[in-house]
Design an enzyme around this catalytic site. Structure first.
Site, PDB file in Angstrom:
ATOM      1  N   HIS A 154     -18.135 -25.417  59.670  1.00  0.00           N
ATOM      2  CA  HIS A 154     -17.866 -25.888  61.033  1.00  0.00           C
ATOM      3  C   HIS A 154     -17.408 -27.332  60.923  1.00  0.00           C
ATOM      4  O   HIS A 154     -18.115 -28.188  60.402  1.00  0.00           O
ATOM      5  CB  HIS A 154     -19.112 -25.784  61.904  1.00  0.00           C
ATOM      6  CG  HIS A 154     -18.832 -26.121  63.344  1.00  0.00           C
ATOM      7  ND1 HIS A 154     -18.534 -25.156  64.284  1.00  0.00           N
ATOM      8  CD2 HIS A 154     -18.772 -27.314  63.993  1.00  0.00           C
ATOM      9  CE1 HIS A 154     -18.318 -25.740  65.460  1.00  0.00           C
ATOM     10  NE2 HIS A 154     -18.459 -27.052  65.302  1.00  0.00           N
ATOM     11  N   CYS A 155     -16.215 -27.622  61.443  1.00  0.00           N
ATOM     12  CA  CYS A 155     -15.606 -28.943  61.294  1.00  0.00           C
ATOM     13  C   CYS A 155     -15.658 -29.687  62.629  1.00  0.00           C
ATOM     14  O   CYS A 155     -15.076 -29.234  63.618  1.00  0.00           O
ATOM     15  CB  CYS A 155     -14.155 -28.802  60.812  1.00  0.00           C
ATOM     16  SG  CYS A 155     -13.321 -30.396  60.572  1.00  0.00           S
ATOM     17  N   VAL A 156     -16.348 -30.831  62.644  1.00  0.00           N
ATOM     18  CA  VAL A 156     -16.438 -31.603  63.881  1.00  0.00           C
ATOM     19  C   VAL A 156     -15.104 -32.233  64.251  1.00  0.00           C
ATOM     20  O   VAL A 156     -14.843 -32.520  65.422  1.00  0.00           O
ATOM     21  CB  VAL A 156     -17.517 -32.705  63.758  1.00  0.00           C
ATOM     22  CG1 VAL A 156     -18.893 -32.095  63.602  1.00  0.00           C
ATOM     23  CG2 VAL A 156     -17.212 -33.650  62.592  1.00  0.00           C
ATOM     24  N   VAL A 159     -13.382 -29.550  66.111  1.00  0.00           N
ATOM     25  CA  VAL A 159     -14.242 -29.012  67.163  1.00  0.00           C
ATOM     26  C   VAL A 159     -14.245 -27.480  67.132  1.00  0.00           C
ATOM     27  O   VAL A 159     -14.185 -26.833  68.172  1.00  0.00           O
ATOM     28  CB  VAL A 159     -13.791 -29.520  68.555  1.00  0.00           C
ATOM     29  CG1 VAL A 159     -14.961 -29.427  69.533  1.00  0.00           C
ATOM     30  CG2 VAL A 159     -13.281 -30.930  68.490  1.00  0.00           C
TER      31      VAL A 159
END
Length: 307
Positions: A154-156, A159
């Site tokens: 999951h890549c901030v 998003v």
């Protein structure tokens, strides 16, 4: 000892859930860096140089063309990662075979009350949080709160989860970000050096400060993204994800490693015209089940075909 470990795990998941609130902030941050860079390159330095004439104008034109082409590809790839669903498990999905083992055993267990039981198969992958079976290479994301097909992480920054349906776009985003930030850093390097010289520089203090900030930001991003890009190129060459890289350490032979060429095609497609574009050809989507995230060829399958 066990109690403290349980509390630590709970805190980690609590932190993951809190990451959902970073959505618009991270997108605005990315757009802010792009805006500062655009102002420094186009308005402060190379835009005005177009009117100088001679070699300086030609250099400025070349820099601006390359800058805009890479920027378009970067933003195209970025928003494709942001707005493309990484792939979720279809409702009521059920495998016909135990694909993790390559066996033809039926699904078993109390979770599959509508299916025939077979006590010989105890290795069906099942997500207790989603209350559903998991396809091969599928993992549960604590931030998104669901299972994601071929989940990488999951890549901030985007998003979103990076999974089967947007992994190519993520890799292209890294690729074009590295090229763009490298071009910007190199093009602004003479202005950065001149910033510390005794000569008087053209432009307002605000323009000079923007140039300084844009150079530092782009140099930092170029160096950091280069490390991520190298890591993901290595993962693609072995047909693994970031999560599977840890699983692979306990597996003598990785069944999904089909050779560098075929591993690459499972992410980017077989049509070379689309390799550097954040899109797939209709033919690739039709003939390559791996691009849909539910089915993947493996070494046992290939061996069976050869015989």
């Amino acid at each position: 000892m066990y109690r403290s470990g349980a509390v630590m795990a709970w805190n980690v998941f609590k932190f993951c859930t809190a990451l959902r609130g970073l959505g618009s902030i991270m997108i605005l941050l990315v757009l802010g860096v792009v805006g500062v860079t655009y102002y420094a390159v186009v308005f402060s330095n190379y835009g005005p140089a177009l009117y100088d004439g001679g070699l300086d104008s030609l250099i400025a034109l070349a820099v601006l063309i390359l800058f805009h082409v890479l920027l378009v590809m970067l933003l195209w790839s970025y928003f494709n990662v942001v707005f493309t669903d990484p792939g979720g498990v279809p409702p009521n999905w059920r495998p016909l075979v135990d694909e993790e083992r390559g066996d033809t055993d039926s699904l078993t267990g109390p979770e599959f009350s509508d299916m025939p039981a077979d006590p010989t198969n105890q290795r069906i992958r099942y997500c207790r949080k989603c209350n559903q079976p998991k396809p091969p290479r599928c993992h549960h994301c604590s931030v998104c709160g669901r299972c994601v097909l071929k989940m990488d992480h999951h890549c901030v920054w985007v998003v979103n989860c990076v999974g089967a349906l947007n992994y190519k776009y993520f890799l292209l985003f890294l690729f074009y970000t590295f090229l763009e930030t490298s071009v910007v850093a190199l093009s602004l390097l003479p202005h950065f050096i001149a910033f510390f010289s005794d000569e008087e520089l053209p432009g307002t203090p605000g323009m000079l400060a923007t140039t300084f900030l844009a150079f530092v930001l782009n140099l930092a991003f170029a160096l950091s993204v280069m490390g991520f890009l190298i890591m993901h190129i290595s993962l693609v060459s072995g047909n693994t994800t970031t999560i599977e890289a840890y699983e692979k350490k306990t597996t003598p032979k990785w069944r999904y490693d089909l050779g560098r060429r075929r591993n690459f095609e499972q992410v980017f497609g077989m049509d070379m015209r689309y390799w550097f574009i954040p899109a797939y050809s209709e033919e690739d989507l039709r003939r390559m089940p791996a691009l849909q995230g539910l089915e993947y060829p493996s070494k046992p399958d290939l061996d069976a075909q050869e015989f």
